[in-house]
Design an enzyme around this catalytic site. Structure first.
Site, PDB file in Angstrom:
ATOM      1  N   GLY A  14       8.336  10.956 -83.447  1.00 26.02           N
ATOM      2  CA  GLY A  14       7.922  11.241 -82.078  1.00 26.02           C
ATOM      3  C   GLY A  14       6.852  12.326 -82.025  1.00 26.02           C
ATOM      4  O   GLY A  14       6.440  12.869 -83.059  1.00 26.02           O
ATOM      5  N   GLN A  15       6.403  12.628 -80.825  1.00 31.93           N
ATOM      6  CA  GLN A  15       5.327  13.627 -80.660  1.00 31.93           C
ATOM      7  C   GLN A  15       5.776  14.979 -81.201  1.00 31.93           C
ATOM      8  O   GLN A  15       5.079  15.614 -81.991  1.00 31.93           O
ATOM      9  CB  GLN A  15       4.970  13.776 -79.185  1.00 31.93           C
ATOM     10  CG  GLN A  15       4.494  12.494 -78.541  1.00 31.93           C
ATOM     11  CD  GLN A  15       3.965  12.758 -77.139  1.00 31.93           C
ATOM     12  OE1 GLN A  15       2.795  13.023 -76.962  1.00 31.93           O
ATOM     13  NE2 GLN A  15       4.836  12.691 -76.149  1.00 31.93           N
ATOM     14  N   PHE A  42      20.647   6.101 -82.519  1.00 35.13           N
ATOM     15  CA  PHE A  42      21.467   6.890 -81.584  1.00 35.13           C
ATOM     16  C   PHE A  42      22.167   6.020 -80.542  1.00 35.13           C
ATOM     17  O   PHE A  42      23.062   6.492 -79.856  1.00 35.13           O
ATOM     18  CB  PHE A  42      20.591   7.933 -80.860  1.00 35.13           C
ATOM     19  CG  PHE A  42      20.368   9.208 -81.638  1.00 35.13           C
ATOM     20  CD1 PHE A  42      20.403   9.231 -83.022  1.00 35.13           C
ATOM     21  CD2 PHE A  42      20.105  10.416 -80.965  1.00 35.13           C
ATOM     22  CE1 PHE A  42      20.183  10.406 -83.733  1.00 35.13           C
ATOM     23  CE2 PHE A  42      19.899  11.601 -81.668  1.00 35.13           C
ATOM     24  CZ  PHE A  42      19.932  11.594 -83.044  1.00 35.13           C
ATOM     25  N   ALA A  67      14.885  10.887 -78.516  1.00 33.80           N
ATOM     26  CA  ALA A  67      15.312  10.647 -77.128  1.00 33.80           C
ATOM     27  C   ALA A  67      14.769   9.319 -76.650  1.00 33.80           C
ATOM     28  O   ALA A  67      13.797   8.785 -77.208  1.00 33.80           O
ATOM     29  CB  ALA A  67      14.798  11.763 -76.206  1.00 33.80           C
ATOM     30  N   THR A  69      12.636   8.114 -74.030  1.00 33.62           N
ATOM     31  CA  THR A  69      11.671   8.852 -73.192  1.00 33.62           C
ATOM     32  C   THR A  69      10.887   7.958 -72.220  1.00 33.62           C
ATOM     33  O   THR A  69       9.969   8.440 -71.557  1.00 33.62           O
ATOM     34  CB  THR A  69      10.670   9.624 -74.083  1.00 33.62           C
ATOM     35  OG1 THR A  69      10.074   8.704 -75.009  1.00 33.62           O
ATOM     36  CG2 THR A  69      11.331  10.736 -74.853  1.00 33.62           C
ATOM     37  N   ASP A 109      11.805  19.313 -67.754  1.00 32.81           N
ATOM     38  CA  ASP A 109      11.636  19.746 -66.360  1.00 32.81           C
ATOM     39  C   ASP A 109      12.234  18.711 -65.390  1.00 32.81           C
ATOM     40  O   ASP A 109      12.511  19.032 -64.238  1.00 32.81           O
ATOM     41  CB  ASP A 109      10.145  19.928 -66.052  1.00 32.81           C
ATOM     42  CG  ASP A 109       9.318  18.727 -66.486  1.00 32.81           C
ATOM     43  OD1 ASP A 109       9.321  18.418 -67.692  1.00 32.81           O
ATOM     44  OD2 ASP A 109       8.690  18.072 -65.626  1.00 32.81           O
ATOM     45  N   TYR A 134      16.420   9.075 -66.274  1.00 30.57           N
ATOM     46  CA  TYR A 134      16.053   9.859 -67.462  1.00 30.57           C
ATOM     47  C   TYR A 134      16.516  11.312 -67.292  1.00 30.57           C
ATOM     48  O   TYR A 134      17.197  11.870 -68.152  1.00 30.57           O
ATOM     49  CB  TYR A 134      14.537   9.771 -67.668  1.00 30.57           C
ATOM     50  CG  TYR A 134      13.967  10.762 -68.660  1.00 30.57           C
ATOM     51  CD1 TYR A 134      14.118  10.573 -70.033  1.00 30.57           C
ATOM     52  CD2 TYR A 134      13.256  11.893 -68.225  1.00 30.57           C
ATOM     53  CE1 TYR A 134      13.589  11.484 -70.940  1.00 30.57           C
ATOM     54  CE2 TYR A 134      12.721  12.794 -69.126  1.00 30.57           C
ATOM     55  CZ  TYR A 134      12.891  12.596 -70.476  1.00 30.57           C
ATOM     56  OH  TYR A 134      12.366  13.503 -71.371  1.00 30.57           O
ATOM     57  N   LYS A 138      19.412  13.466 -69.357  1.00 33.70           N
ATOM     58  CA  LYS A 138      19.055  14.702 -70.061  1.00 33.70           C
ATOM     59  C   LYS A 138      19.916  15.877 -69.577  1.00 33.70           C
ATOM     60  O   LYS A 138      20.295  16.742 -70.364  1.00 33.70           O
ATOM     61  CB  LYS A 138      17.570  15.020 -69.878  1.00 33.70           C
ATOM     62  CG  LYS A 138      16.605  13.988 -70.451  1.00 33.70           C
ATOM     63  CD  LYS A 138      16.598  13.900 -71.965  1.00 33.70           C
ATOM     64  CE  LYS A 138      15.978  15.079 -72.637  1.00 33.70           C
ATOM     65  NZ  LYS A 138      15.909  14.900 -74.112  1.00 33.70           N
ATOM     66  N   TRP A 159       5.662  17.879 -69.736  1.00 34.53           N
ATOM     67  CA  TRP A 159       4.332  17.251 -69.787  1.00 34.53           C
ATOM     68  C   TRP A 159       3.684  17.352 -71.186  1.00 34.53           C
ATOM     69  O   TRP A 159       2.612  17.961 -71.347  1.00 34.53           O
ATOM     70  CB  TRP A 159       3.415  17.890 -68.736  1.00 34.53           C
ATOM     71  CG  TRP A 159       3.794  17.614 -67.315  1.00 34.53           C
ATOM     72  CD1 TRP A 159       5.012  17.278 -66.823  1.00 34.53           C
ATOM     73  CD2 TRP A 159       2.910  17.659 -66.178  1.00 34.53           C
ATOM     74  NE1 TRP A 159       4.957  17.109 -65.455  1.00 34.53           N
ATOM     75  CE2 TRP A 159       3.677  17.341 -65.039  1.00 34.53           C
ATOM     76  CE3 TRP A 159       1.563  17.944 -66.016  1.00 34.53           C
ATOM     77  CZ2 TRP A 159       3.130  17.302 -63.746  1.00 34.53           C
ATOM     78  CZ3 TRP A 159       1.022  17.913 -64.737  1.00 34.53           C
ATOM     79  CH2 TRP A 159       1.795  17.588 -63.627  1.00 34.53           C
TER      80      TRP A 159
HETATM   81  N1  LIG Z   1       7.039  13.748 -73.641  1.00 33.68           N
HETATM   82  C1  LIG Z   1       7.247  14.595 -72.644  1.00 33.68           C
HETATM   83  O1  LIG Z   1       6.393  14.781 -71.759  1.00 33.68           O
HETATM   84  C2  LIG Z   1       8.524  15.376 -72.583  1.00 33.68           C
HETATM   85  C3  LIG Z   1       8.701  16.234 -71.521  1.00 33.68           C
HETATM   86  C4  LIG Z   1       9.868  16.970 -71.446  1.00 33.68           C
HETATM   87  C5  LIG Z   1      10.821  16.832 -72.427  1.00 33.68           C
HETATM   88  N2  LIG Z   1      10.641  15.972 -73.460  1.00 33.68           N
HETATM   89  C6  LIG Z   1      11.706  15.861 -74.467  1.00 33.68           C
HETATM   90  O2  LIG Z   1      11.207  16.269 -75.723  1.00 33.68           O
HETATM   91  C7  LIG Z   1      11.839  15.538 -76.772  1.00 33.68           C
HETATM   92  C8  LIG Z   1      10.804  14.928 -77.665  1.00 33.68           C
HETATM   93  O3  LIG Z   1       9.932  14.144 -76.858  1.00 33.68           O
HETATM   94  P1  LIG Z   1       8.678  13.356 -77.459  1.00 33.68           P
HETATM   95  O4  LIG Z   1       7.643  13.335 -76.417  1.00 33.68           O
HETATM   96  O5  LIG Z   1       8.361  13.878 -78.829  1.00 33.68           O
HETATM   97  O6  LIG Z   1       9.318  11.899 -77.580  1.00 33.68           O
HETATM   98  P2  LIG Z   1       8.726  10.592 -78.226  1.00 33.68           P
HETATM   99  O7  LIG Z   1       7.362  10.801 -78.754  1.00 33.68           O
HETATM  100  O8  LIG Z   1       8.979   9.481 -77.270  1.00 33.68           O
HETATM  101  O9  LIG Z   1       9.685  10.398 -79.486  1.00 33.68           O
HETATM  102  C9  LIG Z   1      11.035  10.183 -79.317  1.00 33.68           C
HETATM  103  C10 LIG Z   1      11.617   9.756 -80.640  1.00 33.68           C
HETATM  104  O10 LIG Z   1      12.977   9.404 -80.351  1.00 33.68           O
HETATM  105  C11 LIG Z   1      13.347   8.431 -81.276  1.00 33.68           C
HETATM  106  N3  LIG Z   1      14.338   7.517 -80.745  1.00 33.68           N
HETATM  107  C12 LIG Z   1      14.241   6.712 -79.655  1.00 33.68           C
HETATM  108  N4  LIG Z   1      15.327   5.916 -79.579  1.00 33.68           N
HETATM  109  C13 LIG Z   1      16.120   6.243 -80.632  1.00 33.68           C
HETATM  110  C14 LIG Z   1      17.352   5.766 -81.112  1.00 33.68           C
HETATM  111  N5  LIG Z   1      18.008   4.757 -80.512  1.00 33.68           N
HETATM  112  N6  LIG Z   1      17.873   6.334 -82.221  1.00 33.68           N
HETATM  113  C15 LIG Z   1      17.233   7.326 -82.863  1.00 33.68           C
HETATM  114  N7  LIG Z   1      16.043   7.803 -82.484  1.00 33.68           N
HETATM  115  C16 LIG Z   1      15.497   7.267 -81.374  1.00 33.68           C
HETATM  116  C17 LIG Z   1      12.106   7.602 -81.593  1.00 33.68           C
HETATM  117  O11 LIG Z   1      12.229   7.285 -82.947  1.00 33.68           O
HETATM  118  P3  LIG Z   1      11.449   6.069 -83.683  1.00 33.68           P
HETATM  119  O12 LIG Z   1      10.004   6.342 -83.430  1.00 33.68           O
HETATM  120  O13 LIG Z   1      11.838   6.238 -85.095  1.00 33.68           O
HETATM  121  O14 LIG Z   1      11.920   4.786 -83.060  1.00 33.68           O
HETATM  122  C18 LIG Z   1      10.951   8.532 -81.247  1.00 33.68           C
HETATM  123  O15 LIG Z   1      10.195   8.875 -82.379  1.00 33.68           O
HETATM  124  C19 LIG Z   1      12.767  14.542 -76.071  1.00 33.68           C
HETATM  125  O16 LIG Z   1      14.037  15.107 -75.997  1.00 33.68           O
HETATM  126  C20 LIG Z   1      12.201  14.440 -74.667  1.00 33.68           C
HETATM  127  O17 LIG Z   1      13.201  14.095 -73.736  1.00 33.68           O
HETATM  128  C21 LIG Z   1       9.499  15.249 -73.565  1.00 33.68           C
END
Ligand SMILES: NC(=O)c1ccc[n+]([C@@H]2O[C@H](COP(=O)([O-])OP(=O)(O)OC[C@H]3O[C@@H](n4cnc5c(N)ncnc54)[C@H](OP(=O)(O)O)[C@@H]3O)[C@@H](O)[C@H]2O)c1
Length: 285
Positions: A14-15, A42, A67, A69, A109, A134, A138, A159
């Site tokens: 993920g990011q 998960f 997560a 997402t 947020d 979502y 969370k 964001w």
């Molecule tokens: N993006 C935002 O703007 C934002 C804002 C606030 C909070 N957050 C939180 O920050 C955290 C990281 O976000 P991110 O933006 O890095 O997310 P992301 O790029 O969407 O990456 C999420 C990762 O979760 C993994 N995942 C999804 N389904 C899964 C499953 N069933 N089992 C195991 N792994 C799974 C995926 O793994 P695979 O690639 O291997 O499938 C993916 O790499 C999350 O908790 C998110 O809720 C994000």
């Protein structure tokens, strides 16, 4: 730092996860194991429990960057979003408590209702009413972690953008090369925050926790960049940066629109401002 810490990262592709892996690999004091969804899913709680029980690597820290997402899709896949974002996290938290592992988890947020114009503080419970699935999953995860009594740090972030991955910055960059006119929401306000800033801050926090002598400072901490802006202003910044970088753009006009003019499956909070004083008071980032 002399102590060598063992860290498990979930969500390695993920990011945030990919930035964590990249930065931690540059450090000599950490042993890391990082996992993707095809290593442990998960949404399969039995698989996750047995994965944890059979670990041959006993971590000092678990960082959960995995997560569900997809904010809009979550409205149609509530059970799946709850499994990944809430129930799986409860298993991580219970495992962490039982095995004295420190759990670092990312929240959002979107746990807030988005009312008002003031930045939300960590102790604000008045606005802790998520308006989409979502956000609800969370928030349930936050509660499960707190109830587990594990040593935890919950980082509420917002964001997120990165060069890789599906995020607002990359979508705008692509659309600006394909379309002459873009319409962008101007009444949702938040803090665009880079995934690399979140990852490097997480590592700084871990280093400080390793040196920390007092009682573990378990809690929720807000972590975002210090600039509040709308998606519309962010889009303009992105396009200006692309112009400076001499990227060939098609876009001529960016039109601000209101949230109510743009229908999405999930409702989104208008106010996503996070007050981040607490984390900067407590940790050196
Ligand atoms: N993006 C935002 O703007 C934002 C804002 C606030 C909070 N957050 C939180 O920050 C955290 C990281 O976000 P991110 O933006 O890095 O997310 P992301 O790029 O969407 O990456 C999420 C990762 O979760 C993994 N995942 C999804 N389904 C899964 C499953 N069933 N089992 C195991 N792994 C799974 C995926 O793994 P695979 O690639 O291997 O499938 C993916 O790499 C999350 O908790 C998110 O809720 C994000």
């Amino acid at each position: 730092m002399k102590i060598k810490a063992k860290i498990i990262i979930f969500g390695k592709n993920g990011q945030i996860g990919s930035n964590l892996v990249k930065l931690l690999k540059e450090e000599s004091n950490f042993d890391i194991k990082a996992y993707a969804s095809n290593d442990v899913d998960f949404s399969n709680l039995t698989q996750l429990s047995s994965f944890l029980e059979n670990l041959s690597f006993y971590p000092d820290f678990i960082i959960n960057a995995a997560a569900y997402t997809a904010v809009d899709k979550a409205e149609e896949e509530q059970e799946l979003a709850d499994l990944i974002n809430h129930q799986a996290v409860k298993i991580l938290a219970d495992y962490s408590k039982k095995n004295n592992v420190k759990l670092i988890h990312y929240s959002t947020d979107y746990v807030f209702d988005g009312l008002g114009n003031e930045p939300f503080t960590e102790d604000n419970t008045q606005n802790l009413y998520p308006i989409n699935i979502y956000g609800k999953t969370k928030l349930l995860a936050e509660k499960a972690i707190i109830n587990s009594k594990a040593k935890y740090i919950i980082l509420r972030i917002s964001w997120i953008y990165d060069q890789e991955g599906k995020n607002f910055m990359n979508i705008i960059a692509k659309l600006a090369q394909e379309r002459e006119v873009l319409t962008v929401i101007s009444d949702q306000i938040g803090s665009p925050t880079s995934a690399s800033f979140v990852a490097s801050s997480t590592i700084k926090i871990i280093k400080q926790l390793l040196e920390y002598q007092d009682e573990f400072p378990a809690g929720i901490y807000h972590l975002a960049s210090n600039k509040y802006m709308s998606w519309y202003s962010f889009a303009i910044d992105i396009i200006n940066t692309l112009k400076n970088d001499k990227v060939n753009l098609k876009v001529k006009k960016i039109i601000p629109i209101k949230t109510c003019e743009y229908k999405t499956l999930a409702q989104r909070p208008l106010n996503s401002r996070l007050n981040c004083q607490k984390i900067f008071n407590f940790f050196k980032l």
